[in-house]
Design an enzyme around this catalytic site. Sequence first.
Site, PDB file in Angstrom:
ATOM      1  N   HIS A 120       0.834  -1.207   0.000  1.00 47.25           N
ATOM      2  CA  HIS A 120       0.000   0.000   0.000  1.00 47.25           C
ATOM      3  C   HIS A 120       0.868   1.255   0.000  1.00 47.25           C
ATOM      4  O   HIS A 120       0.655   2.174  -0.803  1.00 47.25           O
ATOM      5  CB  HIS A 120      -0.916  -0.012   1.222  1.00 47.25           C
ATOM      6  CG  HIS A 120      -1.734   1.225   1.382  1.00 47.25           C
ATOM      7  ND1 HIS A 120      -3.076   1.275   1.091  1.00 47.25           N
ATOM      8  CD2 HIS A 120      -1.395   2.470   1.809  1.00 47.25           C
ATOM      9  CE1 HIS A 120      -3.538   2.494   1.324  1.00 47.25           C
ATOM     10  NE2 HIS A 120      -2.526   3.240   1.765  1.00 47.25           N
ATOM     11  N   GLU A 121       1.841   1.301   0.901  1.00 50.29           N
ATOM     12  CA  GLU A 121       2.677   2.497   1.004  1.00 50.29           C
ATOM     13  C   GLU A 121       3.443   2.760  -0.284  1.00 50.29           C
ATOM     14  O   GLU A 121       3.576   3.906  -0.727  1.00 50.29           O
ATOM     15  CB  GLU A 121       3.629   2.366   2.192  1.00 50.29           C
ATOM     16  CG  GLU A 121       2.966   2.326   3.543  1.00 50.29           C
ATOM     17  CD  GLU A 121       2.153   3.578   3.854  1.00 50.29           C
ATOM     18  OE1 GLU A 121       2.413   4.637   3.249  1.00 50.29           O
ATOM     19  OE2 GLU A 121       1.248   3.491   4.689  1.00 50.29           O
TER      20      GLU A 121
END
Length: 271
Positions: free
Chosen positions: A185-186
């Site tokens: 996600h990051e």
Amino acid sequence: MRFSVLLTGLAAAGSIATAERTCGAVPPRAYEKEFTEALNSLSPEAASADLTAGITIDTYLHVLTSGQTGNIPDSQLQAQINAMNQHYSQAGVQFRLVKATRTDNANWASGRDEAGMKKALHMGTYSSLNIYFIPNLSSGLLGICYFPRANPSQTTIIMDGCMVRSGTVPGGETTNYNQGKTATHEVGHFLGLYHVFSENGSCVDADMVADTPAQSKKTSGCPSSQDSCPGGGVDSIHNYMDYSYDVCMNQFTPGQANRIAQSWRAFRAGH
């Protein structure tokens, strides 16, 4: 972009018994204008660069520890790279582990002195990915990452990359978030992706991607379905850029893959 967890009970250091992701930061001001201008400023050759072979990103993993707290064995670091490669195969992106470092520093392992840590540890260029695994990010954060910027200064280059809670790697101790998908996600933010949901609760095209339906709220847990903006398609509860449990996440869309390619050309390729 920041992920944080709301604890619902006491937990051992580095582990979380029950948690929900929340966000503590937003993209840079007027970022979409910067994104569009960066794309429009590309030379014809750069704008049409062939990415059919995919994007391969040199990756540096940094493990921060306080004594034995936060240590991640090589096998789990490789599992994290393998997980990211599997997740991003849908978007034509792969990660090549160049080097892993380990640093015993109680201050850095608590998420303090980010600038000093990155000045000492950052490797590579603006097209390289640095991930810092930290056991105790401030305020229960699961991760922090920075969007790519046009004409980055040396300070911007050094501060680039992601900080991720150590327990979120595959097999880690962060319950519901230990399949390596926090890093996935990051890194989406590192590649120019927004969250799939609106940050202000409205049914607008929050992520600038046509094939992710409008979504007015983040997803918590792993519901069977969710439709926060009726009429445009159900919420993207399985998308890596939502806030679902790791077990629920399994998707990037073709539109997101296209935005990643645009972002790579505009901000990171050749740097």
